[in-house]
Design a protein around this motif. Structure first.
Motif, PDB file in Angstrom:
ATOM      1  N   SER A  67       0.833  -1.204   0.000  1.00 34.51           N
ATOM      2  CA  SER A  67       0.000   0.000   0.000  1.00 34.51           C
ATOM      3  C   SER A  67       0.871   1.260   0.000  1.00 34.51           C
ATOM      4  CB  SER A  67      -1.004  -0.010   1.151  1.00 34.51           C
ATOM      5  OG  SER A  67      -0.329  -0.006   2.378  1.00 34.51           O
ATOM      6  N   ALA A  68       2.163   1.144   0.348  1.00 42.25           N
ATOM      7  CA  ALA A  68       3.069   2.296   0.249  1.00 42.25           C
ATOM      8  C   ALA A  68       3.239   2.739  -1.198  1.00 42.25           C
ATOM      9  CB  ALA A  68       4.437   1.963   0.847  1.00 42.25           C
ATOM     10  N   ALA A  69       2.945   1.836  -2.146  1.00 43.24           N
ATOM     11  CA  ALA A  69       3.112   2.166  -3.565  1.00 43.24           C
ATOM     12  C   ALA A  69       2.156   3.278  -3.993  1.00 43.24           C
ATOM     13  CB  ALA A  69       2.902   0.929  -4.426  1.00 43.24           C
ATOM     14  N   SER A  70       1.024   3.390  -3.305  1.00 44.17           N
ATOM     15  CA  SER A  70       0.069   4.433  -3.689  1.00 44.17           C
ATOM     16  C   SER A  70       0.101   5.633  -2.738  1.00 44.17           C
ATOM     17  CB  SER A  70      -1.342   3.839  -3.782  1.00 44.17           C
ATOM     18  OG  SER A  70      -1.650   3.136  -2.603  1.00 44.17           O
ATOM     19  N   GLN A  71       1.056   5.608  -1.803  1.00 44.15           N
ATOM     20  CA  GLN A  71       1.149   6.729  -0.862  1.00 44.15           C
ATOM     21  C   GLN A  71       2.092   7.830  -1.367  1.00 44.15           C
ATOM     22  OE1 GLN A  71       2.473   4.932   2.790  1.00 44.15           O
ATOM     23  NE2 GLN A  71       0.511   3.926   3.190  1.00 44.15           N
ATOM     24  N   ARG A  72       1.946   8.993  -0.721  1.00 42.12           N
ATOM     25  CA  ARG A  72       2.873  10.106  -0.954  1.00 42.12           C
ATOM     26  C   ARG A  72       3.920  10.118   0.164  1.00 42.12           C
ATOM     27  NH1 ARG A  72       0.034  15.403  -3.094  1.00 42.12           N
ATOM     28  NH2 ARG A  72      -1.242  14.475  -4.758  1.00 42.12           N
ATOM     29  N   GLY A  73       5.041  10.703  -0.097  1.00 44.80           N
ATOM     30  CA  GLY A  73       6.095  10.804   0.912  1.00 44.80           C
ATOM     31  C   GLY A  73       5.619  11.515   2.169  1.00 44.80           C
ATOM     32  N   ASP A 103       6.451  16.974  -3.016  1.00 40.50           N
ATOM     33  CA  ASP A 103       6.101  15.686  -2.404  1.00 40.50           C
ATOM     34  C   ASP A 103       6.666  14.559  -3.282  1.00 40.50           C
ATOM     35  OD1 ASP A 103       4.947  13.951  -0.591  1.00 40.50           O
ATOM     36  OD2 ASP A 103       3.020  15.006  -0.567  1.00 40.50           O
ATOM     37  N   SER A 104       6.367  13.338  -2.962  1.00 45.61           N
ATOM     38  CA  SER A 104       6.897  12.193  -3.711  1.00 45.61           C
ATOM     39  C   SER A 104       5.851  11.093  -3.727  1.00 45.61           C
ATOM     40  CB  SER A 104       8.185  11.700  -3.051  1.00 45.61           C
ATOM     41  OG  SER A 104       7.922  11.212  -1.745  1.00 45.61           O
ATOM     42  N   THR A 105       6.113  10.038  -4.522  1.00 44.26           N
ATOM     43  CA  THR A 105       5.145   8.942  -4.598  1.00 44.26           C
ATOM     44  C   THR A 105       5.852   7.597  -4.682  1.00 44.26           C
ATOM     45  OG1 THR A 105       3.248   8.020  -5.808  1.00 44.26           O
ATOM     46  CG2 THR A 105       4.981   9.029  -7.140  1.00 44.26           C
ATOM     47  N   GLY A 106       5.135   6.550  -4.284  1.00 48.42           N
ATOM     48  CA  GLY A 106       5.624   5.184  -4.420  1.00 48.42           C
ATOM     49  C   GLY A 106       5.158   4.553  -5.709  1.00 48.42           C
ATOM     50  N   PRO A 127       7.312   5.819  -1.329  1.00 54.57           N
ATOM     51  CA  PRO A 127       7.643   7.136  -1.886  1.00 54.57           C
ATOM     52  C   PRO A 127       9.048   7.543  -1.438  1.00 54.57           C
ATOM     53  CG  PRO A 127       5.656   7.237  -0.501  1.00 54.57           C
ATOM     54  CD  PRO A 127       6.212   5.866  -0.368  1.00 54.57           C
ATOM     55  N   THR A 128       9.758   8.274  -2.297  1.00 57.90           N
ATOM     56  CA  THR A 128      11.065   8.810  -1.928  1.00 57.90           C
ATOM     57  C   THR A 128      10.938   9.543  -0.585  1.00 57.90           C
ATOM     58  OG1 THR A 128      11.206   9.360  -4.280  1.00 57.90           O
ATOM     59  CG2 THR A 128      13.004  10.123  -2.863  1.00 57.90           C
ATOM     60  N   PRO A 129      11.774   9.198   0.376  1.00 61.20           N
ATOM     61  CA  PRO A 129      11.619   9.867   1.686  1.00 61.20           C
ATOM     62  C   PRO A 129      12.046  11.336   1.677  1.00 61.20           C
ATOM     63  CG  PRO A 129      13.438   8.283   1.729  1.00 61.20           C
ATOM     64  CD  PRO A 129      12.754   8.108   0.411  1.00 61.20           C
ATOM     65  N   THR A 130      12.941  11.706   0.761  1.00 64.76           N
ATOM     66  CA  THR A 130      13.393  13.097   0.719  1.00 64.76           C
ATOM     67  C   THR A 130      12.360  13.963   0.015  1.00 64.76           C
ATOM     68  OG1 THR A 130      15.639  12.266   0.484  1.00 64.76           O
ATOM     69  CG2 THR A 130      15.294  14.598   0.073  1.00 64.76           C
TER      70      THR A 130
END
Lengths: 359, 359, 359, 359
Positions: free
Chosen positions: A254-260, B205-208, B302-305
């Motif tokens: 589910s991290a694949a659809s999340q934002r950082g 922001d970033s995404t996975g 998502p990229t943590p940075t």
């Protein structure tokens, strides 16, 4: 190929219908008192024939320790143990000698080795997880002494269409799961799961499911940054369980659809110690534990052996059909719970020993 | 701890801002002609600074081979190679020296080793995947010679809310993915993914996302039945990629809600050869390839940075905030595609060599 | 196959006449300050071209560290280093391309790999011991910090017919050996050895010899009881040195003619500590150090490359003759002294780290 | 730490006075027919109580195979086996509980692990070589099938002052050694050795000796060039045998006093094949077999257990004396002969499997 671990190594052996299965646990710390009752208990949890939802095969599963202990205390020598195979109905498998069971290892094994032990899956039987439970029980006893406060708890988080709420994983991990045969901490869901499995049994079918595991009390700093990451070791071990199809830790897929901004775990000071305000990471960052609870989930496919008629081919290359008659679980997930815990103990203790060298 | 494999081993080294990164590939078959252009191409695919969706860091990423080749042919000696770090802006990281970036390895690393290379993530930087791409390119060249017809294709199957249709995985794997910057075989979806990443970049922001990989042409019989299963080796390798959060093969996690009658792959004869009528198993049964295409999926967080302000703590244990200024990808997934392919080549060649010993 | 060690692993690479040789030292403890001068000094000792008794090849042997250090302190990441090959006279070897040098690896290598780097022995050149010296210097620095008081001293104990007195090994190990070119602590004998080597050079011949090594200050309890005995690790490492023909520890081969009553080391209390009244065992009993000085000896054959004409065969299978023209040592033993020390440091640190895990 | 080998691994377990000893042989080729009589014969050769020159301990040494075989044929699964300990006189060792036997592992073990199985040497007993003989017998059977013509023969080449003539090693290796209790191919010398051992027994003393081993029919190209040289693997394995003090191959330590012109083995064509006119190298050059017979020698110290009174200390740190009463060999060498052969088979098969991967 039959060995797991680096400093702590478990080598297992044995087939479903040979004289015995067992293992050799090497690199185990000396001076650990082995509680035979606890080992037996861990074995019992994995044992088939416990309830209406599991196979009727009755194995006594008595563990005999052959080495490495002196008056019940580990000496640093390898701990070897065997479990004799007592309730074998090899004749159940006679008709399987000449064909490949669908979605079993039969065909692939024959291509690999050119010879196959057709009796009950041979080395590919789920029975090979029994020595893992013995070794895991030993690892747990060592961890309790070396890292007091550590606690590893797994539970059934999905059976077919019934799933627990992942946001409650931490709560669930505090609830004893031996109160119901499916090992689900949500009692209401557990009843539905049990009912579902019974129904499938009647329908001569089977179901998949998931096991979730939580490790509390693991200090920060366990693991490695590149190829031997803690999560990679756990994934490798879990994918070694029969019927496992997937592994995810923290928020996983589910991290694949999340934002950082949503996934990142902010650091905060709490009572003078570094903590995180969330745990999407699942207690591991960059391959190394960060002091938060480690959380992961393993997916299992439905038991491939079903009573329904299925298409398959014979050794001679002719199309045929098969309908299983042996004693089999319609769902391996409840019995996988202690196996997941055992492998987690083994991986954590191994990584702990590897990392502890510098102190 | 920085070595992958059994008979074919890759040891990598190097930090983001040190003099160079590189690797040593040992156990590589002798007599393989190395196509330098192909290696360069594999490197280029992983390289940052390729498009609007990746980081602006410009690394030339020139590979220098130091050993193991004579006139471009492998000699059986270990193949060492380095890639110099040329475009380092260490000063970008100065302010990171005294604090921990959320969901990065910073804090865990310090707990593990008591000392931390704070420049750009050090050893935990995604830059460590560059040597994997070099070694993977070599492994692919060896596989093409030793096992003609083998083809490993990965592609982006999810970015944030946009996912490809898993039932089309085999079709997708035939479509070249270099035609769009996100490396998604569905062009329409690719445009949406690209748009989404650009949007997130603006929002700081970033995404996975996910990468799916297909291996065609792998013969039956590669892998091992218990602890070194083909899927376990793949899972262990994939979970070693920076930001990876999960691994599944075949139907993976969705197998948890399936029935056996639905999941099982029936064997059938086709043109005198054993095949299966479906491939829910993902080409692996009991840890060993069954001759069908191997299919698996890897999830990335998502990229943590991110540029947004986040809470964190300092080395001294004080609460503070951080907002990244360095050059970073809002999404690592497109660049992970060649890394997944490279690791797959390495794992398959290693298992192939281990299994080939008996012939 | 090019990796030594368990928790501390050294992977070396490089050929005599390729761009560079080097190594990757992984599992090295974090927080160790690296004294670059000491590393250089260890390198210099092994370097050819130092005196009239060694080959005229002039390598600068400058070590470049590529990773694993931050401001000269180890970070826990793998330490990679390279030494460029600068003084290559590949043309010296042109005529060797088509034939096998007697008692060299040429023929065996070709049978193993089907392809051979004929320039200066390729991967089988004694030059591959240079990275071992670098890694050994690092291991020594770590040991000095982790186990203060440990001291590893090797010296030349035999050159052709000239041998030191084994009963004086402990005395010898206290004498600096850099005062003479053969590294023999007995100055008078050293002169004879030097003369002998010069004589052989004139005669276009070569000689063998022995190196003795003493480890003081190693605590009791380092090693393992069965397959990974301390002596087995040392033997395996030493037999990896080019031209090594034998290994013995304690009284070694002469123990074969002793009686138990003569060989056994009686235990006695001394100043409240357990000690032994003799050290025929060489500091190791049952695979584990017993707190007494570790003492062992390595035999080396004469350099196979000699100026005299010898019989051999060509690649095409024709009888022919060969007389070496390249630059070669008439005796490798003095240059093997620092290599023996380096490998000893690596083996001891590895075993120390493996054993230290339980404390 | 209790595992030997790379692709073929032997993990042994068990203590002198526990329930059983045994091993797990993994990576063993599938399809090998196991001749149980041959295994029994190999075991018998190592077994004590065979003659007047060995210990009176009577072990039945019956091997039970627990896994990996189907109707006597190897299946590719790990082969586990146990040998029950039946003739244990633990009480013989009661007085050893509180003191350290000179030149035994007792003291070193305690320092390593903090706990010690004092009964008969525990894990450090020579009894741990029994599983090696079983595994070696299996390896020999595999080698006979995979590499027809290979023949491994060891014999006693020294007992105390009595030594065979090393120039006759090849002749000796053709003579059956079971005709005399010391396993020396020179019958006259054998009688003297036997007499000498009997004499020492009367004197309550013991003696050391040497075993020489010859491997014929090993093709060129087996082994590795740097750290995993064939000679290094052999040395590491041999130094793992109880009481082993040294290893040398080819001319070994005597090569130290030779000249290159004397030691080098000239290549010559013979019947269209490359051969050497001498074999000072002992069949290995640069870590790899060269097609000539492999020849090496292992030195053993005198049995440390002797009936004479010796000085030692107690667990509490008091000086005391000891005079052994148990049943012990005055010389381990004759019984080491089959162990040397067994380990040689294991090492050769492992290296053969590792090298065979590329064909």
């Amino acid at each position: 190929m039959n060995t797991l671990g680096h400093l702590l190594t478990l080598t297992t052996f044995g087939e479903s219908h040979g004289p015995a299965i067992g293992g050799v646990l090497d690199g185990f710390p000396a001076g650990i008192t082995v509680d035979a009752d606890y080992v037996r208990e861990c074995m019992q949890r994995r044992r088939p024939g416990q309830s209406t939802v599991t196979t009727g095969r009755q194995e006594q599963d008595e563990v005999e320790f052959l080495s490495g202990l002196l008056d019940g205390v580990s000496t640093g020598a390898p701990i070897a143990f065997i479990i004799k195979n007592t309730d074998q109905h090899s004749s159940d498998y006679d008709e399987l000698k000449d064909l490949f069971r669908p979605s079993h290892a039969d065909y692939a094994w024959l291509q690999r080795y050119g010879i196959r032990d057709w009796r009950g899956g041979g080395r590919s039987s789920a029975r090979v997880t029994a020595p893992i439970c013995v070794a895991g029980a030993l690892a747990t006893m060592a961890l309790r002494k070396l890292q007091p406060g550590i606690k590893i708890s797994a539970f059934t988080s999905q059976i077919g269409p019934y799933s627990t709420d992942p946001t409650k994983d931490m709560e669930y991990s505090d609830i004893p799961v031996e109160t119901n045969p499916v090992r689900c901490p949500d009692q209401e869901l557990a009843s539905k799961m049990e009912e579902y499995i019974k129904e499938l049994r009647k329908e001569q079918d089977s179901t998949g499911g998931c096991v979730t595991c939580i490790v509390r009390g693991l200090p920060a700093g366990i693991g490695n940054p590149v190829f031997d990451k803690l999560e990679a070791s756990l994934a490798g071990a879990m994918l070694g369980i029969n019927a496992a199809k997937g592994f995810e830790y923290g928020d996983g897929f589910s991290a694949a659809s999340q934002r950082g901004s949503e996934h990142n775990d902010a650091f905060r000071m709490e009572n003078g110690r570094v903590t995180t305000t969330s745990n999407h990471s699942g207690g591991i960052q960059g391959g190394i534990s960060n002091g938060q609870p480690v959380r992961f989930r393993v997916a299992f496919k439905p038991t491939p052996t079903i009573g329904r008629e299925q298409q398959t081919v014979t050794l001679k290359g002719e199309n045929t059909t098969i309908a299983a008659k042996g004693r089999h679980d319609p769902c391996v997930v409840p019995r996988a719970v202690p196996v997941v815990e055992a492998l987690t103990s083994l991986v954590i203790l191994d990584q702990w020993l590897c990392g502890a060298r510098q102190e």
